[in-house]
Design a protein around this motif. Structure first.
Motif, mmCIF file in Angstrom:
data_model
loop_
_atom_site.group_PDB
_atom_site.id
_atom_site.type_symbol
_atom_site.label_atom_id
_atom_site.label_comp_id
_atom_site.label_asym_id
_atom_site.label_seq_id
_atom_site.Cartn_x
_atom_site.Cartn_y
_atom_site.Cartn_z
ATOM 1 N N ASN A 188 24.073 51.155 25.736
ATOM 2 C CA ASN A 188 23.754 52.784 25.737
ATOM 3 C C ASN A 188 24.336 53.690 25.968
ATOM 4 O OD1 ASN A 188 21.769 51.833 27.435
ATOM 5 N ND2 ASN A 188 21.501 51.872 29.168
ATOM 6 N N ILE A 213 21.010 59.623 28.465
ATOM 7 C CA ILE A 213 21.149 58.894 29.048
ATOM 8 C C ILE A 213 20.934 60.160 29.941
ATOM 9 C CG2 ILE A 213 21.365 56.698 28.424
ATOM 10 C CD1 ILE A 213 24.158 56.491 30.007
ATOM 11 N N ARG A 274 23.603 50.309 34.451
ATOM 12 C CA ARG A 274 23.251 50.541 33.392
ATOM 13 C C ARG A 274 21.315 50.874 33.114
ATOM 14 N NH1 ARG A 274 21.695 47.379 28.568
ATOM 15 N NH2 ARG A 274 22.832 48.549 26.942
ATOM 16 N N GLN A 278 18.760 54.341 31.968
ATOM 17 C CA GLN A 278 17.877 53.987 29.968
ATOM 18 C C GLN A 278 18.386 54.531 28.942
ATOM 19 O OE1 GLN A 278 17.148 50.671 28.628
ATOM 20 N NE2 GLN A 278 18.733 49.981 30.553
ATOM 21 N N PRO A 279 18.301 55.063 28.388
ATOM 22 C CA PRO A 279 18.099 55.626 27.011
ATOM 23 C C PRO A 279 16.099 56.160 26.606
ATOM 24 C CG PRO A 279 18.153 54.270 25.439
ATOM 25 C CD PRO A 279 18.340 53.251 26.663
#
Length: 316
Positions: A188, A213, A274, A278-279
């Motif tokens: 990420n 992100i 994480r 998220q992108p």
């Protein structure tokens, strides 16, 4: 024929470059000292350490691509005993610094060792010890091997640390950012950085890939100056990459700041956070990765470094 002014510039340049060797010796001695401290605390059976091994390779690699070049033997020229000790315990870095690329810059390993010694929860002690060591380094005009900031990423009581790239000059810094994206950073974080890297003069993001992100609000991500131990707001680059709130307008090279390494270490241990960060998109990630690899190869060629396409890892 050289003019007097040209001679003075050359002498000043060589004088500044000598700070690389001076700082390299200081950092190596500090790591050796901390390793001995670690052995005393843990009663480790071997004087060698994988962390010190990779650290030495990182230092020697940066010496190899420096202008002028500093070989490991040149760096340690004034201490035959230390040179022999390191060659006996860590032979690989002396050989592979000429063909393999490190995954991290040197001060990242120094921070890693300090965290191991002090305990991950002891933020104030960790930052204090890192600051006290950093101010011993000789900054010169180009700050050879000196990180300027440390960052702490935290949720609840768990803290994860990172430092800014301890490189001098644009090319070594760009090499290490590319290497970190391709070899060691959480995907990420790497994706966010690759959205801008290799950046153009306007520092605009790629048109075909957006891996940026947004960090959840409950996560603390705080940088500190290593020269003043003061909190520092995120720069505009980190705001763009990680959604950090900032009023700063200055953009540092994308991936240079301590936030990248700190968040990478955080995400590797905090899967639930994480997943929340998220992108924007994973489309065309392969193309973005290939562009970073292409840039890395180009930069290494510019430094006349013959890369064997491996990132350095201790072979046991």
């Amino acid at each position: 024929m050289e003019t007097e002014r040209q001679k003075q510039r050359k002498e000043e340049f060589l004088k500044q470059q000598e700070f690389f060797r001076t700082n390299a010796v200081l950092i190596i001695n500090e790591m050796v000292k901390m390793r001995k401290e670690e052995i005393e605390r843990t009663e480790a059976p071997s004087p060698a350490s994988p962390l010190v091994d990779e650290f030495l390779h990182s230092i020697f690699f940066l010496g190899k691509i420096n202008n002028p070049e500093f070989s490991p033997e040149c760096i340690l020229d004034d201490d035959d005993i230390l040179l022999k000790e390191l060659k006996d315990n860590y032979p690989q870095p002396f050989v592979l610094c000429s063909s393999q690329v490190p995954k991290r810059s040197p001060m990242s390993y120094v921070l890693n060792m300090i965290v191991n010694l002090m305990g991950q929860e002891n933020e104030d002690t960790i930052i204090k010890r890192l600051c006290e060591f950093t101010i011993k380094l000789k900054p010169g005009k180009t700050k050879h091997l000196v990180s300027s900031t440390v960052c702490v990423s935290q949720k609840n009581s768990d803290r994860y640390y990172g430092v800014s790239m301890s490189t001098s000059g644009p090319i070594p810094g760009r090499i290490m950012i590319a290497a970190s994206c391709l070899s060691t950073w959480d995907s990420n974080v790497a994706g966010a950085v690759m959205t801008y890297y290799p950046e153009n003069k306007e520092k605009t993001k790629k048109t075909y890939f957006d891996g940026t992100i947004k960090l959840p609000e409950e996560v603390r991500c705080q940088a500190f100056s290593l020269s003043h131990r003061k909190e520092m707001p995120p720069c505009r680059s980190c705001g763009n990459l990680f959604g950090l709130t900032t009023s700063e307008n200055r953009e540092w090279p994308y991936g240079h700041c301590a936030e990248a390494e700190s968040l990478s270490n955080f995400f590797k241990k905090k899967d639930e956070v994480r997943e929340q960060a998220q992108p924007e998109s994973d489309e065309n990630r392969k193309m973005a990765t290939e562009s970073v690899l292409k840039e890395l190869i180009k930069l290494l060629n510019m430094q006349k470094f013959k890369w064997d396409r491996h990132f350095y890892t201790l072979q046991v």
